[in-house]
Design an enzyme around this catalytic site. Structure first.
Site, mmCIF file in Angstrom:
data_model
loop_
_atom_site.group_PDB
_atom_site.id
_atom_site.type_symbol
_atom_site.label_atom_id
_atom_site.label_comp_id
_atom_site.label_asym_id
_atom_site.label_seq_id
_atom_site.Cartn_x
_atom_site.Cartn_y
_atom_site.Cartn_z
ATOM 1 N N SER A 199 -89.054 -22.239 36.187
ATOM 2 C CA SER A 199 -87.701 -22.384 35.687
ATOM 3 C C SER A 199 -88.277 -23.001 34.718
ATOM 4 O O SER A 199 -89.843 -23.386 34.250
ATOM 5 C CB SER A 199 -86.522 -22.471 36.483
ATOM 6 O OG SER A 199 -85.321 -21.443 35.354
ATOM 7 N N ASP A 396 -87.721 -11.020 37.088
ATOM 8 C CA ASP A 396 -86.973 -11.961 36.451
ATOM 9 C C ASP A 396 -86.890 -11.644 35.513
ATOM 10 O O ASP A 396 -87.608 -11.413 34.489
ATOM 11 C CB ASP A 396 -87.473 -12.982 37.084
ATOM 12 C CG ASP A 396 -87.111 -14.495 36.628
ATOM 13 O OD1 ASP A 396 -85.794 -14.656 36.395
ATOM 14 O OD2 ASP A 396 -87.376 -15.080 35.861
ATOM 15 N N CYS A 399 -86.698 -15.877 32.878
ATOM 16 C CA CYS A 399 -88.199 -16.570 32.342
ATOM 17 C C CYS A 399 -89.235 -15.836 32.767
ATOM 18 O O CYS A 399 -90.031 -15.581 33.822
ATOM 19 C CB CYS A 399 -88.689 -17.912 33.226
ATOM 20 S SG CYS A 399 -86.745 -18.782 32.916
ATOM 21 N N HIS A 453 -86.194 -14.360 40.329
ATOM 22 C CA HIS A 453 -86.340 -15.790 39.673
ATOM 23 C C HIS A 453 -87.299 -16.363 41.254
ATOM 24 O O HIS A 453 -88.814 -17.210 40.316
ATOM 25 C CB HIS A 453 -85.987 -16.377 39.398
ATOM 26 C CG HIS A 453 -86.064 -17.604 38.123
ATOM 27 N ND1 HIS A 453 -86.065 -17.421 37.170
ATOM 28 C CD2 HIS A 453 -84.808 -18.897 38.534
ATOM 29 C CE1 HIS A 453 -86.262 -18.663 36.848
ATOM 30 N NE2 HIS A 453 -85.342 -19.240 37.666
ATOM 31 N N GLU A 454 -86.423 -16.119 42.269
ATOM 32 C CA GLU A 454 -87.245 -17.441 43.793
ATOM 33 C C GLU A 454 -88.457 -16.570 44.299
ATOM 34 O O GLU A 454 -87.600 -16.570 44.902
ATOM 35 C CB GLU A 454 -86.295 -18.069 43.951
ATOM 36 C CG GLU A 454 -84.991 -18.415 43.117
ATOM 37 C CD GLU A 454 -83.835 -19.176 44.220
ATOM 38 O OE1 GLU A 454 -83.717 -18.978 45.313
ATOM 39 O OE2 GLU A 454 -83.106 -19.610 43.443
#
Length: 479
Positions: A199, A396, A399, A453-454
């Protein structure tokens, strides 16, 4: 624009402020080790005279990492007056005496690295909303000794005075922590070292790596006392590097991604025009002037005229477009656990855990740090020849992979033409396709299927394989 001279002067001043004794060589015998009780917690204390910092920690708390024979250390590095940076270190599960050393930083800015530890790649995780964690079979410490750091001050378990208001001002404090860490654990000094982050790590990763390389050069020249850090790898998933590239990528991704369109073509056409007429001029002014005001204005302009329109166009999760905006995934079970008094005492935490507090974030926002590009810094790091992996989950938004891919293609280095000409090919884990990737020399890019995202939370096997390969200082490859 921040010139090299201005940047060097800023870092020199910061080093003097947080490490006043660095200019005058000291001897190791002045370091002190003792036991101290504070707030009902017994700490092992190490005072590092070279950096003027104090490390206070508890060993083998029994929390999170319960693999027999694997040591862990958690506590604080104190730098200056009332500045206490939290760290949690886990030895490798296999061959810790020879395994490399890696650090993990979550983004924000101002979000705790306990997110990565408990939700993504740490030794333990929460399964099916259980109230206590269990061992994570895909932890990064399967392969490496891993250090998780809460920075800047005020993030997670870190507490005290926060003097950090930008990515550039954060770097010296991280270097200072690593110097104290090496002084207390000298067995890691010559190990291969890697930085992994996500991120806002698109800012942190390049700058921290570049700062370490600058300090290494100063040590090599005899201008600075300290331990050289043998940095060989940088890995950044779903990073925020460059607003000019990634603001436009918001529109690209919203219109055309692997799951569902978030806007129609008419809205996209309008947003492309707004991006060119409002966002880009503001970002150009940020780049040319380098002032806090210009960069803050650019950030607000792009968010208000591009980002917000997309958010208002559909119900989707910012970090995973496959779910609705009000869905919490990964679950926040770990937060309640870390706020338990018995857990806090066991690990040596002095303050109540705060995942992403506002105060550190607003300091960065005031300097317009978000709008400042770190593509040039990333380029400098790639040009040094260390292994760099940019990777992104395809679900995601914030980003997204398109922006990350375009950043990777914009890196100027000796193999850039080969990298941009290469086609993306399947990335497999034990024969199963998990994404698409390409690589040229020391730069790799990986798009991970079915991941938000993760990335390590959604695709732990992929994450561990990519982490291991990058830490080996080689390009990623299918297995």
């Amino acid at each position: 624009m921040r010139t090299v001279i201005q940047r060097a002067a800023t870092l020199s001043l910061l080093t003097a402020l947080i490490s006043p004794s660095l200019a005058a060589p000291t001897t190791a015998h002045l370091d002190k080790r003792y036991v101290e009780e504070r707030g009902g917690i017994t700490y092992n204390v190490f005072e590092h005279r070279s950096t003027g910092s104090k490390m206070s920690f508890v060993k083998n708390s029994g929390i999170c990492e319960t693999t027999p024979g694997v040591n862990q250390y958690s506590g604080y590095l104190s730098v200056g007056d009332a500045m206490n940076m939290w760290f949690w270190f886990f030895e490798a599960r296999e061959n810790p005496k020879e395994a490399p050393l890696a650090t993990w930083f979550n983004g924000g800015p101002g979000c705790s690295s306990m997110i990565g530890l408990f939700q993504e790649n740490g030794p333990c995780h929460f399964v099916n909303n259980q109230s206590t964690p269990s061992l994570n079979p895909y932890s990064f410490n399967n392969y490496a000794n891993v250090l998780y750091v809460d920075q800047p001050i005020g993030t997670g378990f870190s507490y005290g005075i926060d003097d950090v208001n930008s990515t550039v001002t954060a770097a010296p404090f991280v270097w200072n922590l690593l110097q104290a860490f090496y002084a207390h654990f000298p067995e890691y000094e010559c190990r291969d070292f890697g930085i992994f982050t996500e991120s806002y790590g698109g800012h942190y990763g390049p700058e921290f790596a570049h700062y370490i390389q600058e300090q290494n050069a100063a040590i090599e020249e005899g201008d600075l006392e300290g331990d050289k850090i043998n940095i060989v790898a940088v890995g950044i998933n779903n990073g925020w590097f460059d607003s000019t590239i990634q603001e436009r990528a918001y529109i690209d991704y919203a219109l055309n991604n692997s799951y569902r369109p978030l806007i129609n073509e008419s809205v996209a056409d309008s947003l492309y025009d707004i991006y060119e007429t409002k966002c880009v001029p503001a970002l150009n002014e940020c780049i040319s002037s380098g002032t806090d005001e210009a960069c803050s204005y650019a950030d607000d302009t792009c968010i208000g005229n591009v980002d917000t329109v997309i958010y208002d166009s559909a119900d989707f999760g910012t970090y995973d477009i496959r779910v609705s905006a009000n869905t919490t995934d990964p679950p926040e079970t770990y937060v309640d656990y870390l706020q338990r008094p018995d857990v806090m005492k066991a690990i040596g935490a002095q303050v109540t855990y705060a995942e992403c507090p506002d105060a550190p974030y607003y300091k960065f926002a005031a300097t317009g740090d978000d709008a400042r590009s770190f593509l040039e810094t990333l380029t400098k790091v790639v040009q040094t020849g260390i292994s760099v992996l940019l990777w992104a989950g395809d679900a995601d938004f914030i980003c997204n992979w398109i922006g990350n891919y375009q950043v990777a293609e914009a890196v100027v280095y000796s193999a850039q033409s080969n990298f941009t000409a290469a086609e993306m090919v399947p990335y497999t884990v034990n024969g199963t396709e998990k994404g698409l990737f390409k690589t040229a020399d020391n730069l790799s890019f990986l798009k991970v299927y079915e991941a938000g995202h993760e990335v390590p939370y959604y695709q732990p096997e992929v994450a561990l394989q990519a982490f291991k390969q990058t830490m080996m200082d080689v390009a990623i490859a299918s297995t």
